[in-house]
Scaffold this active site. Structure first.
Site, PDB file in Angstrom:
ATOM      1  N   CYS A 234       0.850  -1.193   0.000  1.00  0.00           N
ATOM      2  CA  CYS A 234       0.000   0.000   0.000  1.00  0.00           C
ATOM      3  C   CYS A 234       0.890   1.249   0.000  1.00  0.00           C
ATOM      4  CB  CYS A 234      -0.910   0.017   1.237  1.00  0.00           C
ATOM      5  SG  CYS A 234      -1.891   1.532   1.314  1.00  0.00           S
ATOM      6  N   ASN A 298      -0.114  -3.839  -6.648  1.00  0.00           N
ATOM      7  CA  ASN A 298      -0.839  -2.820  -5.903  1.00  0.00           C
ATOM      8  C   ASN A 298      -0.713  -1.515  -6.703  1.00  0.00           C
ATOM      9  OD1 ASN A 298      -2.055  -1.250  -3.807  1.00  0.00           O
ATOM     10  ND2 ASN A 298      -1.349  -2.767  -2.321  1.00  0.00           N
ATOM     11  N   THR A 299      -1.188  -0.449  -6.161  1.00  0.00           N
ATOM     12  CA  THR A 299      -1.266   0.797  -6.925  1.00  0.00           C
ATOM     13  C   THR A 299       0.107   1.467  -7.091  1.00  0.00           C
ATOM     14  OG1 THR A 299      -1.886   1.857  -4.873  1.00  0.00           O
ATOM     15  CG2 THR A 299      -3.664   1.259  -6.358  1.00  0.00           C
ATOM     16  N   CYS A 475       7.872   4.215 -46.214  1.00  0.00           N
ATOM     17  CA  CYS A 475       7.219   3.555 -45.071  1.00  0.00           C
ATOM     18  C   CYS A 475       8.226   2.674 -44.329  1.00  0.00           C
ATOM     19  CB  CYS A 475       6.053   2.697 -45.565  1.00  0.00           C
ATOM     20  SG  CYS A 475       5.233   1.798 -44.223  1.00  0.00           S
ATOM     21  N   CYS A 481      -0.267   4.422 -38.404  1.00  0.00           N
ATOM     22  CA  CYS A 481      -1.510   4.631 -39.158  1.00  0.00           C
ATOM     23  C   CYS A 481      -2.582   3.613 -38.759  1.00  0.00           C
ATOM     24  CB  CYS A 481      -1.244   4.561 -40.656  1.00  0.00           C
ATOM     25  SG  CYS A 481      -0.413   3.042 -41.183  1.00  0.00           S
TER      26      CYS A 481
HETATM   27  C1  LIG Z   1      -9.830   2.668  -3.275  1.00  0.00           C
HETATM   28  C2  LIG Z   1      -8.797   1.595  -3.229  1.00  0.00           C
HETATM   29  C3  LIG Z   1      -8.463   0.995  -2.024  1.00  0.00           C
HETATM   30  C4  LIG Z   1      -7.497  -0.007  -1.986  1.00  0.00           C
HETATM   31  N1  LIG Z   1      -7.205  -0.599  -0.790  1.00  0.00           N
HETATM   32  C5  LIG Z   1      -6.309  -1.623  -0.757  1.00  0.00           C
HETATM   33  C6  LIG Z   1      -6.064  -2.332   0.446  1.00  0.00           C
HETATM   34  O1  LIG Z   1      -6.638  -2.056   1.506  1.00  0.00           O
HETATM   35  N2  LIG Z   1      -5.168  -3.345   0.402  1.00  0.00           N
HETATM   36  C7  LIG Z   1      -4.505  -3.720  -0.734  1.00  0.00           C
HETATM   37  O2  LIG Z   1      -3.706  -4.665  -0.706  1.00  0.00           O
HETATM   38  N3  LIG Z   1      -4.742  -3.068  -1.890  1.00  0.00           N
HETATM   39  C8  LIG Z   1      -5.625  -2.052  -1.927  1.00  0.00           C
HETATM   40  N4  LIG Z   1      -5.906  -1.426  -3.113  1.00  0.00           N
HETATM   41  C9  LIG Z   1      -5.218  -1.881  -4.350  1.00  0.00           C
HETATM   42  C10 LIG Z   1      -6.060  -2.899  -5.134  1.00  0.00           C
HETATM   43  O3  LIG Z   1      -6.277  -4.057  -4.385  1.00  0.00           O
HETATM   44  C11 LIG Z   1      -5.375  -3.282  -6.452  1.00  0.00           C
HETATM   45  O4  LIG Z   1      -4.140  -3.876  -6.149  1.00  0.00           O
HETATM   46  C12 LIG Z   1      -5.117  -2.105  -7.371  1.00  0.00           C
HETATM   47  O5  LIG Z   1      -6.142  -1.147  -7.273  1.00  0.00           O
HETATM   48  C13 LIG Z   1      -4.973  -2.530  -8.827  1.00  0.00           C
HETATM   49  O6  LIG Z   1      -6.144  -3.174  -9.304  1.00  0.00           O
HETATM   50  P1  LIG Z   1      -7.327  -2.399 -10.101  1.00  0.00           P
HETATM   51  O7  LIG Z   1      -6.694  -1.649 -11.220  1.00  0.00           O
HETATM   52  O8  LIG Z   1      -8.263  -3.479 -10.521  1.00  0.00           O
HETATM   53  O9  LIG Z   1      -7.941  -1.474  -9.127  1.00  0.00           O
HETATM   54  C14 LIG Z   1      -6.857  -0.414  -3.164  1.00  0.00           C
HETATM   55  C15 LIG Z   1      -7.202   0.184  -4.383  1.00  0.00           C
HETATM   56  C16 LIG Z   1      -8.162   1.175  -4.424  1.00  0.00           C
HETATM   57  C17 LIG Z   1      -8.513   1.793  -5.749  1.00  0.00           C
END
Ligand SMILES: Cc1cc2nc3c(=O)[nH]c(=O)nc-3n(C[C@H](O)[C@H](O)[C@H](O)COP(=O)(O)O)c2cc1C
Length: 500
Positions: A234, A298-299, A475, A481
Site C-alpha cells: 500500500c 498494488n497501486t 514507409c 496509421c
Molecule cells: C480505493 C482503493 C483501495 C485499496 N485498498 C487496498 C487495500 O486495503 N489493500 C490492498 O492490498 N490493496 C488495496 N488497493 C489496491 C487494489 O487491491 C489493487 O491492487 C489495485 O487497485 C490494482 O487493481 P485495479 O486496477 O483493478 O484497481 C486499493 C485500491 C483502491 C482503488
C-alpha cells in the site's frame, strides 16, 4: 454494416450503463438490451450474440427501447442489437458453453469456482458487500486489508483521469486500510465462511512488527480465511516503514513473510509493490520467507490533476494533496509487465500468481492468465461499474475457452510468456510489415496521413478520392496509421518484407 473493433464501442459510447435500465423493461421481446449493450462495452459481444435467439426480433421492431432510454435518442440500441444478431452471430465459431466447469481452478490447491476475485479494497470491506459479490458470481474476495491500528481516512480520497467516452481511464486513491477492528473483521470472516463455504476468502493483512504479522495471520486462519495476502505494497500509509516501504526492501519482505508464516499454515501470498525497478528481488525474498504465491500489482505512486486556480492536485483535502496510488485501465500494461517478470522467473516456479491492475473485461483478464497469473483480481472496474461486471468476465472467458478448444482455464496460463523479451535487442530488425488499406471501409478522414506526416515518415498521402496511398520507399512499417485509423480500415499486410 461494418463496425470493426473500434466501431463497436461507438454503438455504446452514449450508453450510461444505468441500473434497472428502462430499455430492458420496454423491450417487447424480453431481449434484455441493457445486458447486451453492456457486453459490447466489455468486449464480450460474441457471448452476447450467442445468447440472442434467432430469428432476429429487432429488425422489424419500432424500438420502444430507444424511446424509453434515459438518454432518449442518443443510444442506437436497435442498431447495437442488429450488430450482434447480423454481424457477430453469423461469425461465431462455437455455441455458448452450457456450464462454467472450464473456469474452475484453484489457488495453491484450494478450489476456486472461477479465476475472479475482488481485490483487497473498499469493494470487499464488509459482510454485505462480499455476500452480494458472491451472489453475483465472484469466486472469492481478497478482503480489505486488516490491521491492528486505528485508521482515519481523508475526504475526499479519490481522483480520476477520464477517457473521451466519460469512463475512467485511471484512478487515484489515498485510502489506507480497513477501518473495522480486527475483532469485527474476524466476525465477518466467520459469517462469510459459514454462509458461503465454497467461496475463497483471502485475508489481506498488514502488521507493524513481527508480532503483529504473526498474530494477524493466526487470527485470520482461526476465523476461516482460506489463505493470507500480506500487504507489502500500500503506497498510502501515514507512518514510514509500512506498506510499499516494506515491499521495496527484500530483507523486510522475507522477515515479515516468515513472521506471518509462524502464525498460520494456510497458503500465503505476498502482495508486491510496482514502485520498484524489478519485482523479482522482493518476490524471491517472499519465497524464502515461506510464501506460496504472489499478488501484483498494488497501486502505483502518482500525482494528478493540479488545479490551475488553487494549485492543489487532486484529491484536494482541505488545500493539500498527497502522492497516492494509481490503478484502473491505465496501469494494466505496467501490471502485465510485472506479472510476466514473475512468470518468467524460474526461481519462482510453482508459486501461485494472482494478477491485477486495470482488469475491466475478460480480455484484460486473459492477458494476465496468458502471462502466468493463475487468478485475477479486480478493484477499480468494480468501483466504476459494480459487481455485475463478473457476468461478462465469466461469460467472455468461458466462450473464449470453448471457441479455442481449451478444456480448462489452467491450460492458458503462461502461454504468452515464451514470446516476451525483457529487452528489445532480442527482436528481428531486418524486415518490414507494411500496412494494408481497406478502401471500401475507409471514409477518407486523412488521420493516417496527418499522423504519418507529423509523427511518422511522410509515407502516406491521399488520392483524389481522399483514400490513402502508401509510398513503400518511405514507409518503415511502424503501424502508427493502423493505430490512429478511427474506422479500423488499416490493418497489417501480414507479410514480412526483407529490407535490402
Ligand atoms: C480505493 C482503493 C483501495 C485499496 N485498498 C487496498 C487495500 O486495503 N489493500 C490492498 O492490498 N490493496 C488495496 N488497493 C489496491 C487494489 O487491491 C489493487 O491492487 C489495485 O487497485 C490494482 O487493481 P485495479 O486496477 O483493478 O484497481 C486499493 C485500491 C483502491 C482503488
Amino acid at each position: 454494416m461494418f463496425l470493426g473493433e473500434k466501431g463497436k464501442y461507438r454503438l455504446v459510447q452514449n450508453c450510461v450503463l444505468c441500473g434497472a435500465a428502462p430499455c430492458d423493461t420496454a423491450c417487447p421481446e424480453g431481449l434484455a438490451p441493457a445486458r447486451q449493450l453492456r457486453s459490447i462495452w466489455f468486449d464480450n459481444e460474441k457471448s452476447a450474440a450467442a445468447r440472442l435467439p434467432m430469428p432476429n426480433a429487432c429488425a422489424d421492431c419500432s424500438a420502444p427501447c430507444e424511446t424509453a432510454c434515459l438518454k432518449c435518442g442518443e443510444v442506437p440500441i436497435q442498431k447495437a442489437m442488429r450488430f450482434l444478431a447480423e454481424e457477430v452471430k453469423p461469425t461465431l465459431a462455437a455455441d455458448m458453453p452450457d456450464s462454467e466447469a472450464a473456469l474452475q481452478t484453484d489457488i495453491c490447491g484450494i478450489p476456486l469456482e472461477n479465476p475472479f476475485l475482488l481485490a483487497s479494497s473498499v469493494v470487499g470491506s464488509n459482510y454485505d458487500m462480499c455476500a452480494r459479490a458472491f451472489a453475483a458470481g465472484w469466486a472469492g474476495v481478497s478482503f480489505k486489508t486488516i490491521c491492528a491500528f486505528p485508521i482515519h481516512e481523508a475526504s475526499p480520497r479519490f481522483s480520476a483521469v477520464y477517457s473521451g467516452d466519460g469512463s475512467m481511464a485511471g484512478f487515484k486513491n489515498i485510502e489506507q486500510l480497513s477501518d473495522h477492528s480486527v475483532a469485527e473483521n474476524m466476525a465477518i470472516f466467520r459469517q462469510l465462511k459459514k454462509d458461503y463455504p465454497q467461496k475463497f476468502i483471502l485475508a489481506s493483512i498488514m502488521g507493524r512488527n513481527d508480532a503483529e504479522w504473526t498474530e494477524l495471520a493466526r487470527q485470520c486462519q482461526e476465523n476461516g480465511a482460506d489463505a493470507l495476502e500480506l500487504n507489502f505494497s500500500c503506497p498510502n500509509m501515514m507512518e514510514e516503514g509500512l506498506g510499499s516501504d516494506i515491499g521495496q526492501v527484500p530483507a523486510l519482505v522475507e522477515r515479515f513473510t516468515a513472521a506471518a508464516r509462524r502464525g498460520a499454515s494456510i497458503p500465503i501470498l505476498a502482495k508486491l509493490t510496482p514502485n520498484v525497478a524489478r519485482m523479482s528481488p522482493a518476490a524471491e525474498a517472499a519465497l524464502s520467507g515461506g510464501a506460496d504465491g504472489l499478488s501484483a500489482i498494488n497501486t502505483i505512486k502518482s500525482l494528478m490533476a493540479v488545479d490551475p486556480d488553487t494549485y492543489v492536485s487532486s484529491p484536494d483535502v482541505h488545500g493539500k494533496s498527497a502522492v497516492g496510488g494509481y490503478s484502473g485501465k491505465a496501469v494494466k500494461p505496467i501490471a502485465l509487465r510485472f506479472i510476466a517478470e514473475l512468470g518468467q522467473n524460474r526461481k519462482l516456479r510453482g508459486m501461485h500468481l494472482s494478477g491485477m491492475g486495470g482488469v475491466e473485461n475478460w480480455r484484460d483478464a486473459l492477458e494476465f492468465l496468458l502471462l502466468g497469473a493463475g487468478s485475477v483480481q479486480v478493484t477499480t472496474a468494480v468501483m466504476q461499474y459494480g459487481y455485475r461486471i463478473i457476468e461478462d468476465l465469466k461469460a467472455g472467458l468461458n466462450y473464449y475457452l470453448q471457441a479455442k478448444g481449451f478444456r480448462h482455464v489452467s491450460e492458458v496460463v503462461g502461454l504468452a510468456l515464451a514470446a516476451v523479451s525483457d529487452t528489445t535487442d532480442a527482436l528481428e530488425r531486418g524486415s518490414i510489415v507494411y500496412p494494408k488499406f481497406n478502401r471500401k471501409t475507409c471514409i477518407g478522414c486523412g488521420r493516417c496521413e496527418i499522423s504519418c506526416l507529423d509523427g511518422g515518415h511522410q509515407a502516406i498521402h491521399l488520392d483524389g478520392q481522399r483514400r490513402p496511398i502508401l509510398d513503400a520507399k518511405k514507409c518503415v512499417g511502424c503501424h502508427l496509421c493502423v493505430l490512429v485509423c478511427p474506422t479500423d480500415s488499416i490493418g497489417s499486410s501480414g507479410k514480412r518484407i526483407c529490407q535490402a
